[in-house]
Design a protein around this motif. Structure first.
Motif, PDB file in Angstrom:
ATOM      1  N   TYR A 134       0.706  -1.190  -0.018  1.00 24.03           N
ATOM      2  CA  TYR A 134       0.066   0.011   0.117  1.00 24.03           C
ATOM      3  C   TYR A 134       0.958   1.227  -0.058  1.00 24.03           C
ATOM      4  O   TYR A 134       0.716   2.289  -0.736  1.00 24.03           O
ATOM      5  CB  TYR A 134      -0.816  -0.037   1.152  1.00 24.03           C
ATOM      6  CG  TYR A 134      -2.050  -0.928   1.213  1.00 24.03           C
ATOM      7  CD1 TYR A 134      -2.976  -0.991   0.160  1.00 24.03           C
ATOM      8  CD2 TYR A 134      -2.757  -1.717   2.211  1.00 24.03           C
ATOM      9  CE1 TYR A 134      -4.195  -1.695  -0.234  1.00 24.03           C
ATOM     10  CE2 TYR A 134      -3.658  -2.384   2.067  1.00 24.03           C
ATOM     11  CZ  TYR A 134      -4.458  -2.385   0.986  1.00 24.03           C
ATOM     12  OH  TYR A 134      -5.387  -3.335   0.868  1.00 24.03           O
ATOM     13  N   ASP A 173      -6.578  11.090  -3.515  1.00 22.96           N
ATOM     14  CA  ASP A 173      -7.731  10.488  -2.364  1.00 22.96           C
ATOM     15  C   ASP A 173      -7.351   8.926  -2.360  1.00 22.96           C
ATOM     16  O   ASP A 173      -7.377   8.425  -1.348  1.00 22.96           O
ATOM     17  CB  ASP A 173      -8.921  10.754  -2.956  1.00 22.96           C
ATOM     18  CG  ASP A 173      -9.290  12.162  -2.666  1.00 22.96           C
ATOM     19  OD1 ASP A 173      -8.569  13.036  -1.836  1.00 22.96           O
ATOM     20  OD2 ASP A 173     -10.309  12.811  -3.352  1.00 22.96           O
ATOM     21  N   PHE A 174      -7.218   8.322  -3.609  1.00 24.52           N
ATOM     22  CA  PHE A 174      -6.752   6.970  -3.351  1.00 24.52           C
ATOM     23  C   PHE A 174      -5.559   6.788  -2.629  1.00 24.52           C
ATOM     24  O   PHE A 174      -5.444   5.590  -1.975  1.00 24.52           O
ATOM     25  CB  PHE A 174      -6.656   6.395  -5.087  1.00 24.52           C
ATOM     26  CG  PHE A 174      -6.493   5.034  -5.233  1.00 24.52           C
ATOM     27  CD1 PHE A 174      -7.483   4.274  -4.895  1.00 24.52           C
ATOM     28  CD2 PHE A 174      -5.199   4.429  -5.525  1.00 24.52           C
ATOM     29  CE1 PHE A 174      -7.389   2.810  -5.056  1.00 24.52           C
ATOM     30  CE2 PHE A 174      -4.900   2.942  -5.677  1.00 24.52           C
ATOM     31  CZ  PHE A 174      -5.960   2.278  -5.599  1.00 24.52           C
ATOM     32  N   GLU A 177      -6.032   6.902   1.021  1.00 24.03           N
ATOM     33  CA  GLU A 177      -6.849   5.586   1.659  1.00 24.03           C
ATOM     34  C   GLU A 177      -5.723   4.611   1.684  1.00 24.03           C
ATOM     35  O   GLU A 177      -5.555   3.785   2.680  1.00 24.03           O
ATOM     36  CB  GLU A 177      -7.820   5.368   0.749  1.00 24.03           C
ATOM     37  CG  GLU A 177      -9.121   6.367   0.945  1.00 24.03           C
ATOM     38  CD  GLU A 177      -9.252   6.696   2.246  1.00 24.03           C
ATOM     39  OE1 GLU A 177      -9.603   5.916   3.259  1.00 24.03           O
ATOM     40  OE2 GLU A 177      -9.450   7.868   2.507  1.00 24.03           O
ATOM     41  N   ASP A 178      -4.812   4.631   0.735  1.00 20.48           N
ATOM     42  CA  ASP A 178      -3.841   3.385   0.880  1.00 20.48           C
ATOM     43  C   ASP A 178      -2.726   3.899   2.109  1.00 20.48           C
ATOM     44  O   ASP A 178      -2.333   2.875   2.853  1.00 20.48           O
ATOM     45  CB  ASP A 178      -2.640   3.610  -0.299  1.00 20.48           C
ATOM     46  CG  ASP A 178      -3.246   2.544  -1.271  1.00 20.48           C
ATOM     47  OD1 ASP A 178      -4.402   1.953  -1.300  1.00 20.48           O
ATOM     48  OD2 ASP A 178      -2.734   2.552  -2.628  1.00 20.48           O
ATOM     49  N   LYS A 180      -3.527   5.434   4.816  1.00 26.17           N
ATOM     50  CA  LYS A 180      -4.147   5.318   6.070  1.00 26.17           C
ATOM     51  C   LYS A 180      -4.091   3.966   6.403  1.00 26.17           C
ATOM     52  O   LYS A 180      -3.897   3.522   7.601  1.00 26.17           O
ATOM     53  CB  LYS A 180      -5.615   5.969   5.906  1.00 26.17           C
ATOM     54  CG  LYS A 180      -5.615   7.212   5.866  1.00 26.17           C
ATOM     55  CD  LYS A 180      -7.090   7.829   5.691  1.00 26.17           C
ATOM     56  CE  LYS A 180      -7.460   9.157   5.971  1.00 26.17           C
ATOM     57  NZ  LYS A 180      -8.787   9.550   5.683  1.00 26.17           N
ATOM     58  N   LEU A 181      -4.231   2.958   5.628  1.00 30.72           N
ATOM     59  CA  LEU A 181      -4.210   1.779   5.808  1.00 30.72           C
ATOM     60  C   LEU A 181      -2.852   1.042   6.014  1.00 30.72           C
ATOM     61  O   LEU A 181      -2.597   0.303   7.248  1.00 30.72           O
ATOM     62  CB  LEU A 181      -4.594   0.788   4.471  1.00 30.72           C
ATOM     63  CG  LEU A 181      -5.967   0.838   4.423  1.00 30.72           C
ATOM     64  CD1 LEU A 181      -6.346   0.130   2.849  1.00 30.72           C
ATOM     65  CD2 LEU A 181      -6.962   0.158   5.279  1.00 30.72           C
TER      66      LEU A 181
END
Length: 505
Positions: A134, A173-174, A177-178, A180-181
């Motif tokens: 990620y 934005d994509f 999110e990566d 954050k994971l």
């Protein structure tokens, strides 16, 4: 000493072997059915991803993309792109504007993300590998959106076919999110262990701190470029996670920055491209920024009169950057700046002798015995000083003047430079100048700083100075899209500014 990391390439060959990765089926479809059985398989795949990442992000072509380097003299290959006139030197198929290699990194990351579940690993080990993928995917998309703006969004290894460009905001934005994971999945840098329970010390292997650091930059970028100032709070929060809780420590002095941090895998390093003095591992002597701008006294078999024909920065420019003689970076980043400035220009070319990278590796034996082979220094992508100064910048934008000054002074104090005084004028500009001084010539820093802060007309060269608001809206400070992206892809479109300025696609 640098920890030797196993950079296996077992699956690197499977990363879309065809040139047109957007329209052809991956070659790994059958292989996946017989792989991913245990942790060693997963580790091999992840290190294969890192091998591709290192090849792409350690390539000298990347340096030509940093069009904000403050040299006074550049040869034509560097000069025209830095003047925002790349078509004078780079045709539509030139590697510097071809994003296919970055998409090979994304393909490799997608391969891991889509298949790691097959191995049925314990949750902690599953997260360790998945978090790395990620993080690498997110960083690569962040790089793409800063360099090209809108670009295809490839979410899965089986996502094939023609692709149009996705707005860069959606890419951001994509990637967020990566990250954050990844920040939740990955341990801190000091707690990274490989499949053999051996401690991992390479800063190319992402940790939770890496994810938070990239997020800090990504939020700051989107806040500035998409007029979302509320994201500045999130940038500061991510920087806080790195500075307060990441386990990173500033080196003690500029000398230690040059001798230890630039070499790589130090306590100040957060994210790096890791190189070691091993057969087949190092780049060529010219494939590093140091190889283009450093000669005497770092490079062997040179003298003060050895010509610097690619890149030079004048003594006067350096002295204006580092005005205070107490600033230790004057005599660490540059060899005997003041005394060499008094030597005849017929010898010095009027230029300072850069000496920031010192990991020289020599050829042994043969006709090249004793000559420069390469540099063992890592490519430092993010280090703690960068994040502290980024936080200072964002705090200043949000009106937290005391907090911004404290961060700025942390770096100045380490350098032995005078602390900030209001007599210097604008605090944001003082921070920008400090980033120029501290992160001098480090990969891809200054150009994106300038774009993020909207000072390209004042600080960049040539046609950057005359970009209109319409030029900016049409992508005038992005790279043109290389011709490879148009192969068998009728949905691809060239950036409007570059369609008008030398690139027909």
């Amino acid at each position: 000493m640098k920890k030797n990391i196993l950079l296996l390439v077992l699956l690197a060959a499977f990363a879309f072997g065809c040139e047109d990765f957007l329209t052809e089926e991956p070659e790994i479809a059958v292989t996946n059915n017989n792989f991913w059985k245990n942790e060693k398989d997963v580790e091999s795949a992840v290190y294969g991803m890192h091998s591709v990442f290192r090849t792409v992000f350690g390539d000298v072509v990347m340096l030509y993309r940093d069009r904000g380097m403050p040299f006074d003299f550049m040869n034509a290959l560097w000069q025209y792109p830095s003047n925002n006139q790349p078509s004078y030197m780079w045709n539509a198929s030139y590697p510097a504007i071809d994003w296919r290699n970055e998409y090979k990194v994304i393909a490799q990351a997608n391969l891991v993300i889509d298949n790691v579940d097959r191995a049925n690993l314990p949750q902690e080990r599953h997260n360790y590998y998945l978090g790395q993928a990620y993080c690498i995917r997110a960083y690569t998309y962040f790089y793409i959106l800063r360099a090209w703006g809108d670009a295809p969004l490839i979410k899965e290894s089986v996502d094939v076919g023609e692709k149009a460009r996705t707005p860069w905001q959606e890419l951001a934005d994509f990637a967020i999110e990566d990250l954050k994971l990844a920040a939740k999945m990955l341990p801190k840098a000091r707690d990274l262990y490989d499949a053999g329970n051996v401690k991992v010390t390479s800063k190319q292997i992402p940790s939770s701190g890496t994810a938070h650091a990239i997020l800090a930059h990504l939020y700051a970028w989107k806040a500035a470029l998409n007029n979302e100032p509320e994201l500045n709070k999130l940038s500061i929060a991510e920087a806080d996670s790195v500075i307060k809780h990441g386990g990173y420590v500033l080196a003690g002095s500029p000398k230690e920055v040059c001798d230890v941090v630039m070499l790589g895998n130090s306590n100040e390093g957060i994210f790096e491209v890791d190189y070691q003095n091993m057969p087949g591992d190092l780049k060529g002597s010219g494939a590093f920024i140091a190889g283009a701008c450093q000669r005497w006294p770092i490079q062997p078999l040179t003298t003060p009169a050895t010509r610097r024909s690619l890149l030079r920065i004048n003594n006067t420019t350096v002295m204006e950057m580092y005005m205070d003689e107490s600033d230790e970076r004057r005599d660490e980043y540059f060899y005997k700046l003041d005394s060499m400035a008094g030597v005849a220009t017929s010898v010095t070319q009027g230029a300072a002798y850069i000496s920031k990278w010192r990991g020289v590796v020599l050829n042994v034996g043969g006709s090249g015995d004793g000559t420069l082979k390469s540099y063992e220094d890592n490519e430092i992508l993010i280090r703690l000083a960068d994040i502290i100064l980024l936080r200072a910048e964002v705090k200043a934008k949000m009106g937290d003047t005391p907090g911004a000054i404290a961060d700025l002074n942390a770096i100045r104090d380490r350098a032995g430079a005078p602390l900030y005084s209001s007599a210097e004028g604008d605090l944001q500009e003082a921070i920008a100048k400090e980033r120029d001084k501290e992160l001098f010539l480090e990969t891809g820093i200054r150009y994106y700083d300038i774009i993020r802060n909207g000072t390209f007309r004042e600080k960049l060269r040539g046609k950057y100075k005359t970009l209109t608001e319409q030029d900016v809206a049409d992508g005038g400070y992005y790279l043109p899209v290389g011709s490879g992206a148009f192969t068998n892809n009728t949905l691809m479109r060239q950036t409007l500014y570059w369609k008008r300025n030398g690139y027909a696609y």
